[in-house]
Scaffold this motif. Structure first.
Motif, short mmCIF file in Angstrom:
data_model
loop_
_atom_site.label_atom_id
_atom_site.label_comp_id
_atom_site.label_asym_id
_atom_site.label_seq_id
_atom_site.Cartn_x
_atom_site.Cartn_y
_atom_site.Cartn_z
N GLY A 39 0.81 -1.21 0.00
CA GLY A 39 0.00 0.00 0.00
C GLY A 39 0.84 1.26 0.00
N ILE A 40 1.89 1.27 -0.81
CA ILE A 40 2.79 2.42 -0.83
C ILE A 40 2.07 3.68 -1.27
CG2 ILE A 40 3.73 2.20 -3.15
CD1 ILE A 40 6.21 2.59 -0.56
N SER A 41 0.99 3.53 -2.04
CA SER A 41 0.26 4.71 -2.48
C SER A 41 -0.57 5.31 -1.35
CB SER A 41 -0.65 4.36 -3.66
OG SER A 41 -1.60 3.40 -3.25
N ILE A 42 -0.80 4.53 -0.29
CA ILE A 42 -1.57 5.02 0.85
C ILE A 42 -0.59 5.57 1.88
CG2 ILE A 42 -3.28 4.47 2.60
CD1 ILE A 42 -4.04 2.04 0.88
N LEU A 43 -0.21 6.81 1.74
CA LEU A 43 0.72 7.45 2.66
C LEU A 43 -0.06 8.27 3.68
CD1 LEU A 43 3.43 8.60 0.12
CD2 LEU A 43 3.54 6.67 1.68
N PRO A 44 0.58 8.64 4.78
CA PRO A 44 -0.12 9.47 5.76
C PRO A 44 -0.54 10.81 5.15
CG PRO A 44 2.04 8.79 6.58
CD PRO A 44 1.93 8.33 5.18
N SER A 45 -1.58 11.39 5.72
CA SER A 45 -2.05 12.68 5.23
C SER A 45 -1.00 13.77 5.48
CB SER A 45 -3.36 13.05 5.91
OG SER A 45 -3.13 13.29 7.29
N ILE A 46 -1.14 14.86 4.77
CA ILE A 46 -0.21 15.99 4.92
C ILE A 46 -0.26 16.53 6.34
CG2 ILE A 46 0.28 18.34 4.16
CD1 ILE A 46 1.08 16.24 2.14
N GLU A 47 -1.46 16.62 6.92
CA GLU A 47 -1.61 17.14 8.28
C GLU A 47 -0.88 16.25 9.28
OE1 GLU A 47 -4.46 16.47 6.40
OE2 GLU A 47 -4.71 18.52 5.68
N LEU A 48 -1.00 14.93 9.10
CA LEU A 48 -0.33 14.00 10.01
C LEU A 48 1.18 14.10 9.86
CD1 LEU A 48 -0.67 11.76 12.11
CD2 LEU A 48 -0.69 10.13 10.21
N ALA A 49 1.67 14.19 8.64
CA ALA A 49 3.10 14.31 8.41
C ALA A 49 3.65 15.62 8.98
CB ALA A 49 3.41 14.22 6.91
N LEU A 50 2.93 16.72 8.80
CA LEU A 50 3.38 18.00 9.35
C LEU A 50 3.34 18.00 10.88
CD1 LEU A 50 1.80 20.57 6.86
CD2 LEU A 50 4.20 19.90 7.08
N THR A 51 2.33 17.37 11.45
CA THR A 51 2.26 17.25 12.90
C THR A 51 3.44 16.44 13.43
OG1 THR A 51 -0.14 17.37 12.82
CG2 THR A 51 0.83 16.49 14.83
N PHE A 52 3.77 15.36 12.74
CA PHE A 52 4.91 14.54 13.11
C PHE A 52 6.20 15.35 13.06
CE2 PHE A 52 8.43 12.06 11.26
CZ PHE A 52 8.73 11.26 12.34
N ILE A 53 6.42 16.05 11.96
CA ILE A 53 7.65 16.84 11.79
C ILE A 53 7.73 17.94 12.84
CG2 ILE A 53 8.78 18.48 10.23
CD1 ILE A 53 7.84 16.66 7.93
N LEU A 54 6.62 18.63 13.09
CA LEU A 54 6.60 19.70 14.08
C LEU A 54 6.85 19.17 15.48
CD1 LEU A 54 6.13 22.75 14.47
CD2 LEU A 54 3.73 22.19 14.89
N SER A 55 6.26 18.03 15.82
CA SER A 55 6.46 17.49 17.17
C SER A 55 7.90 17.03 17.38
CB SER A 55 5.48 16.35 17.44
OG SER A 55 5.73 15.26 16.58
N VAL A 56 8.52 16.45 16.35
CA VAL A 56 9.92 16.06 16.46
C VAL A 56 10.80 17.29 16.66
CG1 VAL A 56 11.87 15.10 15.14
CG2 VAL A 56 9.70 13.90 15.19
N PHE A 57 10.53 18.36 15.92
CA PHE A 57 11.33 19.57 16.01
C PHE A 57 11.16 20.25 17.37
CE2 PHE A 57 12.43 24.02 14.94
CZ PHE A 57 13.73 23.78 14.51
N ILE A 58 9.94 20.31 17.88
CA ILE A 58 9.70 20.93 19.19
C ILE A 58 10.37 20.11 20.30
CG2 ILE A 58 7.90 21.41 20.90
CD1 ILE A 58 6.15 22.32 18.53
N TYR A 59 10.28 18.79 20.22
CA TYR A 59 10.95 17.93 21.20
C TYR A 59 12.45 18.19 21.19
CZ TYR A 59 13.42 13.72 22.69
OH TYR A 59 14.32 12.85 23.26
N LEU A 60 13.03 18.26 20.01
CA LEU A 60 14.47 18.48 19.90
C LEU A 60 14.88 19.86 20.40
CD1 LEU A 60 16.90 16.92 18.98
CD2 LEU A 60 16.60 17.88 16.72
N LEU A 61 14.09 20.88 20.10
CA LEU A 61 14.38 22.21 20.62
C LEU A 61 14.30 22.25 22.14
CD1 LEU A 61 12.73 24.75 18.16
CD2 LEU A 61 15.15 24.43 18.62
N PHE A 62 13.32 21.55 22.70
CA PHE A 62 13.20 21.51 24.15
C PHE A 62 14.42 20.85 24.78
CE2 PHE A 62 12.05 19.12 27.98
CZ PHE A 62 11.77 20.20 28.82
#
Length: 138
Positions: A39-62
């Protein structure tokens, strides 16, 4: 006290995102209900991917901010501070997931494994590559 090293933060961030892509690509069939390659064509939604990226960045900044504020001069002490944060704050989630959600032990370990990888990346890179304390920096 040291300032935050933004080059180290960006390197750790990129490594954590790469680890996240590998982690998602190795998702067990029990979570997806299919093999990832089917199911490679079924990727996570843009909102989920951006939330993931933002949460990783905020964790790292903290974590970087926390390391810049504590007065632990050795790399070894800062390494164990980051590992301790994961053990005593994030690790209790394993107990919650195991007790309150009907998830098998391997699945619970898989859910928390990405946090371990992020923690180790941050614990190695951030204390080793600290910002310079030179007064002659512009």
């Amino acid at each position: 006290m040291y300032r935050m090293n933004y080059k180290a933060i960006m390197l750790a961030f990129l490594l954590q995102i790469i680890a996240g892509v590998v982690w998602y690509a190795s998702t067990p069939v029990s979570f997806l209900g299919r093999y990832f390659s089917e199911g490679i064509s079924i990727l996570p939604s843009i909102e989920l991917a951006l939330t993931f990226i933002l949460s990783v960045f905020i964790y790292l900044l903290f974590i970087a901010w926390l390391l810049s504020k504590v007065r632990i001069p050795s790399w070894f002490g800062q390494f164990f501070l980051v590992i301790g944060i994961w053990l005593f704050i994030v690790m209790p989630n394993y107990v919650f997931v195991s007790l309150y959600l009907d998830i098998s032990e391997p699945d619970a370990i898989y859910i928390l494994s990405y946090g371990v990888v992020n923690c180790v990346i941050a614990a190695v890179i951030l204390p080793l590559w600290r910002s310079s304390r030179s007064i002659f920096k512009s």
